[in-house]
Structures are given as C-alpha cells and as structure tokens.
Design a protein around this motif. Sequence first.
Motif, PDB file in Angstrom:
ATOM      1  N   PHE A 140       0.739  -1.362   0.028  1.00 58.39           N
ATOM      2  CA  PHE A 140       0.122  -0.040   0.042  1.00 58.39           C
ATOM      3  C   PHE A 140       0.760   1.350  -0.198  1.00 58.39           C
ATOM      4  CE2 PHE A 140      -2.489  -3.414   1.825  1.00 58.39           C
ATOM      5  CZ  PHE A 140      -3.166  -3.515   0.781  1.00 58.39           C
ATOM      6  N   HIS A 142       2.811   1.276  -2.432  1.00 60.41           N
ATOM      7  CA  HIS A 142       3.298   1.036  -3.899  1.00 60.41           C
ATOM      8  C   HIS A 142       2.162   0.969  -4.655  1.00 60.41           C
ATOM      9  CE1 HIS A 142       6.950  -0.159  -1.398  1.00 60.41           C
ATOM     10  NE2 HIS A 142       7.422   0.578  -2.421  1.00 60.41           N
ATOM     11  N   GLU A 177      -7.713  -2.988  -9.256  1.00 59.88           N
ATOM     12  CA  GLU A 177      -8.085  -2.199  -8.206  1.00 59.88           C
ATOM     13  C   GLU A 177      -9.053  -2.860  -7.292  1.00 59.88           C
ATOM     14  OE1 GLU A 177      -6.510   0.464  -7.554  1.00 59.88           O
ATOM     15  OE2 GLU A 177      -7.649   1.096  -6.192  1.00 59.88           O
ATOM     16  N   ARG A 180      -7.292  -4.786  -4.842  1.00 59.56           N
ATOM     17  CA  ARG A 180      -6.551  -4.046  -3.949  1.00 59.56           C
ATOM     18  C   ARG A 180      -7.595  -3.950  -2.846  1.00 59.56           C
ATOM     19  NH1 ARG A 180      -1.261  -1.885  -4.752  1.00 59.56           N
ATOM     20  NH2 ARG A 180      -1.890   0.279  -4.313  1.00 59.56           N
ATOM     21  N   GLU A 181      -8.606  -3.441  -3.154  1.00 58.11           N
ATOM     22  CA  GLU A 181      -9.634  -3.019  -2.239  1.00 58.11           C
ATOM     23  C   GLU A 181      -9.805  -4.307  -1.367  1.00 58.11           C
ATOM     24  OE1 GLU A 181     -13.029  -1.274  -4.312  1.00 58.11           O
ATOM     25  OE2 GLU A 181     -11.812   0.550  -5.005  1.00 58.11           O
ATOM     26  N   ILE A 184      -6.865  -4.892   0.933  1.00 56.64           N
ATOM     27  CA  ILE A 184      -6.429  -3.757   2.046  1.00 56.64           C
ATOM     28  C   ILE A 184      -7.141  -4.099   3.237  1.00 56.64           C
ATOM     29  CG2 ILE A 184      -8.044  -2.126   1.454  1.00 56.64           C
ATOM     30  CD1 ILE A 184      -5.702  -0.202   1.733  1.00 56.64           C
ATOM     31  N   TRP A 188      -4.621  -4.789   6.209  1.00 53.29           N
ATOM     32  CA  TRP A 188      -3.968  -3.500   6.610  1.00 53.29           C
ATOM     33  C   TRP A 188      -3.301  -3.356   7.944  1.00 53.29           C
ATOM     34  CZ3 TRP A 188      -3.197   0.815   4.362  1.00 53.29           C
ATOM     35  CH2 TRP A 188      -3.077   2.159   5.302  1.00 53.29           C
TER      36      TRP A 188
ATOM     37  N   PRO B 140      -7.318   2.270   8.666  1.00 44.57           N
ATOM     38  CA  PRO B 140      -7.723   1.871   7.398  1.00 44.57           C
ATOM     39  C   PRO B 140      -8.460   2.612   6.527  1.00 44.57           C
ATOM     40  CG  PRO B 140      -9.148   0.821   9.569  1.00 44.57           C
ATOM     41  CD  PRO B 140      -7.814   1.605  10.079  1.00 44.57           C
ATOM     42  N   PRO B 141      -7.953   2.880   5.537  1.00 42.84           N
ATOM     43  CA  PRO B 141      -8.597   3.767   4.630  1.00 42.84           C
ATOM     44  C   PRO B 141      -9.996   3.314   3.850  1.00 42.84           C
ATOM     45  CG  PRO B 141      -6.288   3.173   3.675  1.00 42.84           C
ATOM     46  CD  PRO B 141      -6.524   2.149   4.887  1.00 42.84           C
ATOM     47  N   HIS B 142      -9.981   2.112   3.769  1.00 43.89           N
ATOM     48  CA  HIS B 142     -11.367   1.379   3.392  1.00 43.89           C
ATOM     49  C   HIS B 142     -12.381   1.658   4.419  1.00 43.89           C
ATOM     50  CE1 HIS B 142      -8.498  -1.483   5.563  1.00 43.89           C
ATOM     51  NE2 HIS B 142      -9.712  -1.894   5.877  1.00 43.89           N
ATOM     52  N   TYR B 143     -12.053   2.021   5.683  1.00 42.67           N
ATOM     53  CA  TYR B 143     -13.339   2.203   6.468  1.00 42.67           C
ATOM     54  C   TYR B 143     -13.374   3.875   6.726  1.00 42.67           C
ATOM     55  CZ  TYR B 143     -13.911  -2.832   7.622  1.00 42.67           C
ATOM     56  OH  TYR B 143     -14.182  -4.068   7.385  1.00 42.67           O
ATOM     57  N   TRP B 285      -1.318   6.527  -5.298  1.00 39.95           N
ATOM     58  CA  TRP B 285      -2.094   5.461  -4.541  1.00 39.95           C
ATOM     59  C   TRP B 285      -1.703   5.754  -3.195  1.00 39.95           C
ATOM     60  CZ3 TRP B 285       1.675   4.937  -8.257  1.00 39.95           C
ATOM     61  CH2 TRP B 285       2.815   5.119  -8.058  1.00 39.95           C
ATOM     62  N   ILE B 286      -0.983   6.965  -2.894  1.00 41.38           N
ATOM     63  CA  ILE B 286      -0.857   7.253  -1.441  1.00 41.38           C
ATOM     64  C   ILE B 286      -1.856   8.364  -1.046  1.00 41.38           C
ATOM     65  CG2 ILE B 286       0.715   8.507   0.245  1.00 41.38           C
ATOM     66  CD1 ILE B 286       2.842   7.014  -0.508  1.00 41.38           C
ATOM     67  N   PRO B 289      -5.603   5.470  -1.463  1.00 43.21           N
ATOM     68  CA  PRO B 289      -5.152   4.332  -1.194  1.00 43.21           C
ATOM     69  C   PRO B 289      -6.670   3.565  -1.602  1.00 43.21           C
ATOM     70  CG  PRO B 289      -4.923   5.200   0.928  1.00 43.21           C
ATOM     71  CD  PRO B 289      -5.553   6.185  -0.358  1.00 43.21           C
ATOM     72  N   PRO B 290      -6.756   1.991  -1.864  1.00 41.47           N
ATOM     73  CA  PRO B 290      -7.738   1.541  -2.143  1.00 41.47           C
ATOM     74  C   PRO B 290      -8.762   1.378  -1.202  1.00 41.47           C
ATOM     75  CG  PRO B 290      -5.660   0.022  -2.417  1.00 41.47           C
ATOM     76  CD  PRO B 290      -5.344   1.312  -1.893  1.00 41.47           C
ATOM     77  N   GLY B 291     -10.116   1.719  -1.510  1.00 39.62           N
ATOM     78  CA  GLY B 291     -11.159   1.724  -0.800  1.00 39.62           C
ATOM     79  C   GLY B 291     -11.326   3.098   0.045  1.00 39.62           C
ATOM     80  N   ASN B 293     -11.919   6.104  -1.429  1.00 40.96           N
ATOM     81  CA  ASN B 293     -12.904   6.746  -1.879  1.00 40.96           C
ATOM     82  C   ASN B 293     -13.660   5.984  -2.954  1.00 40.96           C
ATOM     83  OD1 ASN B 293     -12.358   9.469  -1.184  1.00 40.96           O
ATOM     84  ND2 ASN B 293     -10.467   9.216  -2.231  1.00 40.96           N
ATOM     85  N   ARG B 295     -15.128   4.125  -6.324  1.00 41.19           N
ATOM     86  CA  ARG B 295     -14.763   4.162  -7.612  1.00 41.19           C
ATOM     87  C   ARG B 295     -15.268   5.359  -8.293  1.00 41.19           C
ATOM     88  NH1 ARG B 295     -13.123  -0.634  -9.495  1.00 41.19           N
ATOM     89  NH2 ARG B 295     -12.423  -1.774  -7.764  1.00 41.19           N
TER      90      ARG B 295
END
Lengths: 264, 411
Positions: A140, A142, A177, A180-181, A184, A188, B140-143, B285-286, B289-291, B293, B295
Amino acid sequence: MTTTPAFTEETLDIAGTSLQLRRGGSGEPLLILHGELGVPDWLQAHELLAKHYSVYVPSLPGFGTSSFPDWLMSVRDLSTWVSWFVRAHGLSTPLNVIGFSLGGWIAAELATANSHIFSKMVLVGAGGIKPREGEIWDYFLHSAKEAFQQSFHDHESAEYLKYYGKDWTPDEADQVETNREAAIRYLWRPYMHSITLPDLLPAIATPTLLVWGRQDGIVPISSCELYKEGIPGARAAVLEECGHMPEMEKPEEFTKTVLEFLGG
Amino acid sequence: MFIGHFTEEPWQVDNWPDEWGTGIHKVSNAEYDPKRAANLYNRYLDEKIYAEEVGFDGLMVNEHHSAPFCMNGVANVQASILARITSKVKILLLGNILPIHDDPLWLAEQLAMIDVISRGRLIPGIVRGSGGESISHNIPPHYNRERFEEAHDFLIKTWTTPGPFRWESKHYQYRYVNPWAVPYQKPHPPIWVPGTSSRETVEWCARHRYPYVMLSTQLELTREMFKVYYETAEEEGYAAGPQHMGYMFFVHVEETKARAMEVGRTLTQGVRSPFDPGVQRPIPWIMSPPGLNSRKAVALRRQMTAPDATGKTRAGALASFEDQVATRGMIVGTPEQCVEDIRYIMEYLRPGIIIFRTGDGAMDHESQMRTLKLMGEEVLPAMREIAKELDLPGPYEVDPATNEAVEALAS
C-alpha cells in the motif's frame, strides 16, 4: 510444452457470497487459495495440477467477481468462510489444499482450528507470520504495477508477461483495483501478519509443505523458517531464481514439487 | 458575511530541491530543523493575532501528516494556543481528520476544552482526510467513511448527552463515556466541513445542514458543488442559503498591481500543497489508497485532473500563476482591483463564508503583514458592504441549523 486449458468458470450463490469459481480436472479435490493480488485466470499450474486432481480455484470474497460481504473483516473470518465453502459445496474432506501468500495464511489459520479439514497442506510464500529478518513488502506504499514487479524475480517469465508486464485494458486495471480493495481490508493492520498465529502453529496436525522462492520479494524467506519451526513435521522446498509467485514464474518446477509431496 | 484567514503554514527553507515537491511521504524528518520550526510557528501565530486585529472574523487552522507543506500536524495544539492569545475571533478548524482517531473521546474532550477556554469561539470542522493521513496513522482507508460518520455521531452525542453512557458501534466502543469537560456552546459547537470535489461529502454535509467550504477550487466547479448542496437541502425539506456556502481562495493585496504580481507569485513557490492548482499531485496510490474513496469519486477526480486538449484541467491542476490570476483562482492586485474581483466571486457563488488564503507558499512575514493591513483597511470593509447589498448572510447572521436570524457577528 503446450496444454489446452480445460476448465469451467461459474458463479455460485454459496457460503453467503456470490462466488466466482474456476474448476478443472477430475479425481480427488484439490483446493487452491489464491494470494492477495487475486488470480487472473486459469493458470498453467492449475492445468498441470488438474491432470491429477479435481482443482477448485474460488475467487475469495472481494476478489475477482466474487461479492464482498461486510462481515468479512479479517483473515480469520476468511478462513471460516473457506470452511463454510468447502462444506457448502460438498467437497469431500479431508482434502488437499495449496495456499498462496494470503491463501497460505488462510490455510494455516484453518488448519490450527480444524485438524480434520485438510489431508495435506502446501503453503507458498505464505503471509501471516512476522518475519524474523526483513519486513513484508508494503503493497500500500506502492502501485499495483510495482507490486507485480516486486512479486516476480524473472520479468521475462511467460505468465508475468501475459498478465502483468503489459499495459492493462481498463477492465483489467479495474479488476486489479478491486483486488487491492479486498486485500487492504484483510491485510491492513497488523500488516499481513497475525499476532497469535505463531503460537497456534504447533496445533497443526496436517502434513505441511512450505514452498518459497529464494528471491521472494514480498514475504522474506525468514517467515518460511518460522513456519517450519512452528508446524510439527513441516518440510520446506526452496525454489532457486524464483520470486513470490512460483506457480506463475516456474509453473512446471513448482507443480512437480507439489505433486511429489501430495502424491507421496 | 463571515471572512476568515488561512495559511497552510508551509515549511520554508531556501534550498528545497524541486524533486522533493510537496514532500509528502517522500522527505525524511531529518530535514526538520526545530530552531527554524520555532521561528516559523511563532511567525504564523503572530500573523494570526494580527489578522484578528485587522478585522477577520475567523482564523482557520488545518492539519496534515508527514507533510512539510503544512507544519500543523496537530491542529488542536494551535487552536488551544489561539483560544488563549486571541479574544474575539472564531477559531475555525477545517478540520480534525475524524477517521484517523482511534479514540474520538479524547478528541471530544480536547475540543470541548478549547471551546471552553475560548469562551465559545470554536468551530470544530471535520474532514475525512486524504490517504496520506491514513497511511501515517495506520488507519484503515477502506473504513474511512464509516469511521468518519461514526466518530461524528459519537462527538455529537458526547457533547449533547449527559454521561455516563455506553457507546458501541462498528469501529468505536466505550464502556464509560463521561468526559468532565463539555462544550461552552450549546447545543454543541458548530460543525463546518471543507471539501474539494467529493459529491458524497457535499450531500452528507447538506443532510446535516453544516456549512460547506470549498477549498481553492475552480469557480465553475465550486458553483456545481454548491448546486448539489442546494438540491440535497431541497430533498431534505429546507432551503439552503449563503449561510451554508463557503469558499476559500488565494488573495494578495499590495499598493500597486505590479508589486502585487511580483510578491503574489511567491504564493506559488516554496513547499506547496498537493491540492493546489499548479502542483502535480503526489503519489496517487498514497493520496487515494484502495477503498478510501468510491470508484465513482476516483473516476470523477481523474476526469477533473486530466488535462484537456489545451493542457488545462477542470481542477486547474496545471494552471500557472498567471492563469490562476486571470481566472480569479488567485486574487492579486491593489485593494480596488481585489475588491472588484471578489465582488465577481460573491455574485457568482453567493457564499456567506469567504476565507482568504494568504501568506502561503514562499511568502515572507513582512509581505504577509503588509497585505493583512491593506485587507483590514480596505478590502474587508468593502466586502461587508457588498455582502449587505447582495444579501449574503454568514452563519453568524443566519443560523445554518435553523435558518433563523442570529445576533450579527461583532467585527
């Protein structure tokens, strides 16, 4: 050597998910648990294994076109899901399993909790254990492209070029993608390892083969040593000039190693 | 009309290599010189005190993490200082990055204390934050959105419900919520939310009737986002107005246009914010990161930052200083010229909140003090007259939560 791939791909409503399942071959079931980057296709290694087994390659929840229920929040949840899938799909147990990276971690978790589900277990570049030396490479920090570059030692190998070492179509980039989601959410923190798994490894009663690429750039080979020390009777096979994805980088050598263990 | 002051508070140094860019997740803090930092922090605080003196209604403070373009890693530290060293100005946090807090109870109490010490002058704005913040704090970005909403609900409950109570949500659990400090303002300090282009955030904001402040965005895009706010408000059964709409833009004022252009240019030099026009976005990607925001939001952002055939972008990512001045992304000129341009913005967007972004980039202290003086003497009074003429009440004239008139902000 050329092979004509013979597999089916279907979507099943199973184990609380809408599941993408690839399957080929006949005979005893062999379950494949893919890694954190997903599985792009029916691979050459799958085809080689399918000459001997009925090979099942589910796209784990969140990966591929499989759905991603909110309740799946950890690798331990995922290992419970695998157990549910095996039972719900009517796979006879104990069955053989090969787990790649994240998939290896899942298999190890499951084997600590249930000594009857797997007959033999192959863990390939498995995550889940904090390495003794080095660190697990951070996906994450990269890009997705960099992740695939880092995963392969040989950037001229056939399946690297076929799937990763090229410009992706928008659909392919979208799938990367999506994977990746999913990754993560499972990986994480703590990053790609469990605090408690090392202490549980001695509970594993399943015969285990550890397969590592000597040049694994994702999970350092010192994790292999820790798995070997933790799982009673585990053996290790190290493939030379090989990275984190031996099944794609050296499919024939990898398959041969695995078949010797499973058939022996 | 509410007029605020903001500086990103960038690290300033003469020999910052171009390739370091914004420095986010790229430059080691071995480069942080505490003696230089002490001078800079105190300089920025001096400028804020002066901004209050010349007549600004609010001092906006923000935070970013592992980010040399914003020396404020902890906005609440500066807000705490301002609570004591200023006396009438609002302390506007835009804002605390809710999702990166694993312990929002601590945050609730910090903000309550700042509100109390300032005797009710805190506006504790909240944000979701970019990916860099999640990475720095290992959140966790996804949350991110779930944590934002849960932490928000928790703050409001903690500020408005006598303790002790238990709180159990997906990401936050407490067995004993009963902080001794509760806010000065009732029912709770006003929440504002900044934004750049997230439709989801505007809609959320409108559903809560919180003022929404667009940050250095292109005018047309800003108006589109305000339109989303108005439409969402209508769906919610109330009429949004200027009291709900805020806009921040760069301003530099000098006695002559030539001087303004010469010195104003320094706003686009030095260690820049990655969110600004003319700055290449750092590692995507920084930042996302995935999740982090949806899509849809990522696709929209890509569309806005992709240059068209002429090399321009909707978000203005490749705009030069001259371009930005020409398109009123930066207001640079004499007081009269600036007032004229600001009038255009006030007519075009009808905001009740305007925040001047000033003294930023590589600008020196003397230039910032000089421009603040001219702002106070000439620009702010003229804007207040225009606001009356155009009927642009700020949130201290018309309460965004009720649309009822409130006591005018003393200025």
